[in-house]
Each structure stands twice: as structure tokens, then as C-alpha cells.
Design an enzyme around this catalytic site. Structure first.
Site, PDB file in Angstrom:
ATOM      1  N   ASP A   1      16.940  10.832  -7.652  1.00  0.00           N
ATOM      2  CA  ASP A   1      18.386  10.941  -7.544  1.00  0.00           C
ATOM      3  C   ASP A   1      18.927  11.109  -5.984  1.00  0.00           C
ATOM      4  OD1 ASP A   1      18.355  11.391 -10.220  1.00  0.00           O
ATOM      5  OD2 ASP A   1      18.447  13.470 -10.290  1.00  0.00           O
TER       6      ASP A   1
ATOM      7  N   HIS B   1      -9.348  11.040   1.671  1.00  0.00           N
ATOM      8  CA  HIS B   1      -8.553   9.878   1.808  1.00  0.00           C
ATOM      9  C   HIS B   1      -7.265  10.067   2.309  1.00  0.00           C
ATOM     10  CE1 HIS B   1      -5.973   6.615  -0.584  1.00  0.00           C
ATOM     11  NE2 HIS B   1      -7.253   6.116  -0.208  1.00  0.00           N
TER      12      HIS B   1
ATOM     13  N   LYS C   1      -4.345  10.455   5.260  1.00  0.00           N
ATOM     14  CA  LYS C   1      -3.955   9.672   6.486  1.00  0.00           C
ATOM     15  C   LYS C   1      -2.946  10.574   7.268  1.00  0.00           C
ATOM     16  CE  LYS C   1      -4.409   6.501   2.931  1.00  0.00           C
ATOM     17  NZ  LYS C   1      -5.829   6.110   2.919  1.00  0.00           N
TER      18      LYS C   1
ATOM     19  N   HIS D   1       0.914  -1.037   0.039  1.00  0.00           N
ATOM     20  CA  HIS D   1      -0.063  -0.015   0.149  1.00  0.00           C
ATOM     21  C   HIS D   1       0.826   1.151  -0.071  1.00  0.00           C
ATOM     22  CE1 HIS D   1      -3.511   2.491   1.805  1.00  0.00           C
ATOM     23  NE2 HIS D   1      -3.780   1.907   0.725  1.00  0.00           N
TER      24      HIS D   1
ATOM     25  N   LYS E   1       3.305   4.354  -1.343  1.00  0.00           N
ATOM     26  CA  LYS E   1       3.289   5.147  -2.203  1.00  0.00           C
ATOM     27  C   LYS E   1       4.763   6.122  -1.988  1.00  0.00           C
ATOM     28  CE  LYS E   1      -1.291   4.978  -1.541  1.00  0.00           C
ATOM     29  NZ  LYS E   1      -1.921   4.343  -0.238  1.00  0.00           N
TER      30      LYS E   1
ATOM     31  N   ASP F   1      -0.386  18.332  19.654  1.00  0.00           N
ATOM     32  CA  ASP F   1       0.093  19.284  20.362  1.00  0.00           C
ATOM     33  C   ASP F   1       0.908  20.402  19.708  1.00  0.00           C
ATOM     34  OD1 ASP F   1      -1.158  18.024  22.461  1.00  0.00           O
ATOM     35  OD2 ASP F   1       0.419  16.845  23.317  1.00  0.00           O
TER      36      ASP F   1
END
Length: 473
Positions: free
Chosen positions: A221, A391, A393, A214, A216, A398
Site C-alpha cells: 500500500d 547470510h 549483509k 538479487h 528482496k 561509528d
């Protein structure tokens, strides 16, 4: 006669599975649930156990083959990090030590971190960075979906390969199921190395179908990297007919932290391609300090010794003193995260959850909502964003610590998927993320406990049924 033989074999297999369940040390409730399924659902119970119930973390089904080169690379990667100073990182020492001990990555100071909201900003930044690539471009995506974006990437890759840039791609066998052979062949013909992560194959269906990559990640470089929740899909730019525009968060990273994401990609590349060309310690060039943010990478998968990402979420929630704000579309937390959220709220911490009012799965929608009543009762504030599909996450606490990455707050991300998050220890970044979160809250629906408990009994029934499927959602 045949029936007796089949029945005897079935009972023997059932006894064998019982022994495995007891040896694996599952929670008593989980063990009892599997025993009930095995002995009340003929054939199907065993099939479900073989596909979903086996302890991948303990059995190391996807364990790397530790050749001397792999061992040397990992040793070099660990040695490349600055030792953790309790005095320097006293505020977050517990969280930092937890991640270092479970994911083996220490924090790196001196990074530039750019928060990229939604598809347009993200892909503008990605394409600008890709155009400047001089040596290599490495991509790893759960969803690599054909459309305008992939067409644009192909044209850019074609030009870059002519200029001597090396390009490697990992795509998930389920998330990118509809990626055509024609497009893959086009990439291969221009010189792109591309590999499918855990393809569905006869004989390995049960051992791989439920365990996906899952992540990404883009590495350019070894100087600039991207990670977050955004896949390669036109729905982040155009939306889709049912959900509208997909809202998400991504990161652009520059500085020493890029090496950690490179190491994650390099080991994934070796795992799936069996090629160790990236496991070269010469890649550990010293990136100069380019910013003020301290960043730490946490990653986990079914081959990890610990549920590192789940533990990092738990630690952030547990250590919050004033507030913890979480944006995530799939909050199916399990008991430990659920208790952490409730304890924090009951202790006077401002705990807020931002989810999408729309969902890309009806079963997931009802499963997520099955937790709302207990959370609202404990004082957790729950907001539902109706504009498109959320979507993201992200976690921020604080004004000090933030998490942006690929992992949802669900069992799949904690136990079954290969995931990666970036933990950012930077006040300015945390404040920016918090302010963006609060803006989204202001245009969302705030749930009320006294109203929610009066929801129709049909909704409660749907929630209860959907919750049964939480381990595979």
C-alpha cells in the site's frame, strides 16, 4: 578448406574482441587475462568472454526504454526528494551526495525502521503486514522457493485478491529455478500477476545467465516495505541438513522512504513485464513522518552508470573514524574494497569481518578464504560463525551509519546483480546493530594471523584455484 575458413573466422572474431576490450577501457590486468584466455583456450575462451567478460554497464545491455512515461516518472521521483542540506547532513554529506549522484535517491527523514533478525521474526512481521493490506502487495525476490511459506502466502493472497487487493510478483529466473509451473499457474488462476526476471532462453543464454536480480523487496500500500537478505525459503525457519538454520537480517520500513523502494520495484516491473502501469506519478503520495530515522536507498545493476553499492561500501569504510563492522557471507572484495579495509585497519580503525564458518559452496568458501591472509596481516579481525549459516549483509560504523540489504561484498553483487541496500543514518539503530554484531562475534571463532599463515599448503592451493573463478561466484 573448411578448416581454413573456420580458423580465419576465429582469428577475425578474436581481433574484433581485442578491439572491444581496448575500447571498453578495462583494467590492463583484466584485459591481459581475457586476451590470454581467448588465445590459449580454443573456442572456450571466446565463449567465456561472451558470457562473462563483456562490459554490461558500458554497453547498457539491459537499458530501460525511456518512453515519455518512464522519463516523467523518473523526473517526478527525483523531484519528490528533499534537497540535500550540507548543514543538516554535514557528518555524512560525502556518502549522501555519492548515493544521490549515482542512485538518484536522497535521504528521507522521519522513518520508522525495525531490525528483523532471522526468519521467524521476519516472516511474522511480513505476514502481519500482508494481512492488513488494503490496496496492493508487490513482491520481488531472488529465491521464491516452494514450501510452507509459499503455501501460506498463496492462501493469504487468495483471500486478499477476493477483497480487491492487487498482487504482483517478480522472481529471478535462476534463483527461483525450481519454482514449479504448477505453483505459478495456481497464483495466476487466483489473479496474481507474476513475471520471471531474465528467464533462460535460447539465443539470449550468454547475455543473461550471469546477470541476476538479487533484490528482496515487499511493498504494501506504499505505506510499509521490507528489504534485506532473507529470501522466501523454509530454510530460514527449519534450516537445511548441511548448514543448519540460516541467520540473516531484514528490515521493516515505514515512512517516506517506502516510495524509494516502490520506485525500484516499479522500474524493475516495467523492465521485465513491459507494462508501465506502475509508472504513475499519482503513486507519490506524501507519507507522514512516523519515526526518527533518516534512510537512503542505494541500488545498482548491470544497467547502472556507476557501481553504486560498491562505492557506498567503499565510502563507509573510508570515512570510518573509530570502527567498521561488516557481516557478510561472501567477501570477495576486489582490489578497491580490499585496499579500503586494509588502509582502515592499518590506520588504527577497529575493522571486523563476521562470516560463516560453513558455506553453501566449496568454491566460494576457498575463494573467500584466499583474502584472509592479507586482511589479517593488516590487522583486520576476522570472525567465523559456526552456528548454522550466516547470510546477513550488514555494515555499521561509528555508532552513526548502517547498511542493511541484499548486496554481498563480491564482484557479482557489485557488477552483475541487481541489488538494493538501505543506508540508515540513526545512532540508536547503529548501536543496536553493533551490539548484535558483537554478540555474534562472542560466539564465533577469531582467526589468528600467525596461526593462519601456517595452514596446510593444500588449503593455499585450493584458495588460489578458487580465486580464479571470483568474477562468476
Amino acid at each position: 578448406m573448411v578448416y581454413s575458413i573456420v580458423l580465419t573466422l576465429y582469428i577475425a572474431l578474436g581481433i574484433f574482441i581485442i578491439i572491444r576490450l581496448l575500447l571498453n577501457g578495462m583494467r590492463p590486468t583484466k584485459t591481459l587475462a581475457w586476451l590470454l584466455a581467448i588465445f590459449t583456450i580454443p573456442v572456450g575462451g571466446i565463449f567465456l568472454y561472451l558470457m562473462l567478460g563483456r562490459n554490461r554497464r558500458k554497453n547498457k545491455l539491459f537499458k530501460l526504454h525511456y518512453t515519455p512515461k518512464v522519463t516523467a516518472y523518473i523526473k517526478k521521483a527525483i523531484e519528490n526528494y528533499t534537497p540535500i542540506s550540507k548543514e543538516k547532513y554535514h557528518t555524512h554529506y560525502k556518502l549522501i551526495s555519492l548515493i544521490a549522484n549515482t542512485s538518484y535517491f536522497s535521504p528521507h527523514p522521519g522513518n520508522d525502521v525495525q531490525l528483523l533478525k532471522n526468519g521467524k521474526a521476519t516472516f511474522n512481521a511480513i505476514f502481519d503486514a500482508l494481512k492488513n493490506a488494503k490496496e496492493f502487495i508487490y513482491l520481488e525476490y531472488y529465491i521464491f522457493e516452494e514450501g510452507e511459506l509459499t503455501n501460506g502466502l498463496f492462501d493469504l493472497f487468495k483471500q486478499k485478491i477476493k477483497n480487491g487487493v492487487r498482487i504482483k510478483i517478480i522472481y529471478d529466473g535462476i534463483g527461483s529455478l525450481h519454482l514449479s509451473k504448477k505453483y505459478i499457474r495456481k497464483l495466476e488462476q487466483i489473479g496474481v500477476e507474476i513475471h520471471k526476471f531474465l528467464p533462460i532462453r535460447f539465443g539470449k543464454f550468454l547475455s543473461s545467465i550471469n546477470y541476476r536480480n538479487h533484490r528482496k523487496i515487499i511493498i504494501i500500500d506504499n505505506k510499509i516495505a521490507f528489504t534485506g537478505g532473507i529470501n522466501v525459503s523454509d530454510k530460514y525457519l527449519k534450516g537445511d541438513p548441511n548448514l543448519g538454520i540460516w541467520h540473516d537480517m531484514h528490515l521493516q520500513l515505514q515512512g517516506p522512504i517506502v516510495h524509494d523502494l516502490f520506485a525500484v520495484f516499479a522500474l524493475d516491473w516495467y523492465l521485465i513485464s513491459k507494462k508501465d502501469d506502475l509508472l504513475n506519478t499519482s503513486y507519490f503520495i506524501k507519507n507522514p513522518s512516523v519515526g526518527n530515522a533518516t534512510v537512503q536507498i542505494v541500488h545498482s545493476g548491470p544497467d547502472s552508470d556507476f557501481s553504486s553499492i560498491q562505492q557506498s561500501y567503499f565510502s563507509i569504510i573510508n570515512e570510518a573514524k573509530k570502527y567498521v563492522y561488516i557481516a557478510n557471507p561472501y567477501i570477495i572484495p576486489g582490489e578497491s574494497i580490499l585496499d579500503a579495509l586494509k588502509v582502515a585497519a592499518l590506520s588504527g580503525i577497529d575493522v571486523r569481518l563476521l562470516l560463516s564458518n560453513n558455506s553453501d559452496s566449496r568454491v566460494v568458501k576457498w575463494c573467500v578464504r584466499s583474502y584472509f591472509e592479507r586482511l589479517l596481516q593488516a590487522g583486520v579481525k576476522i570472525y567465523l560463525l559456526s552456528d548454522g549459516f550466516l547470510h546477513s549483509k550488514t555494515v555499521v560504523a561509528d555508532d552513526m551509519v548502517s547498511s542493511v540489504g541484499t548486496a554481498n561484498l563480491d564482484i557479482r553483487s557489485f557488477e552483475q546483480n541487481y541489488e538494493v541496500n538501505a543506508i540508515i543514518y540513526d545512532n540508536n539503530f547503529a548501536i543496536d546493530l553493533k551490539n548484535d554484531f558483537l554478540k555474534d562475534c562472542n560466539k564465533s571463532i577469531l582467526l589468528n594471523y600467525s596461526t593462519f599463515v601456517k595452514r596446510p599448503w593444500q588449503n593455499k592451493l585450493l584458495e588460489g584455484v578458487a580465486k580464479i573463478f571470483s568474477p562468476i561466484l
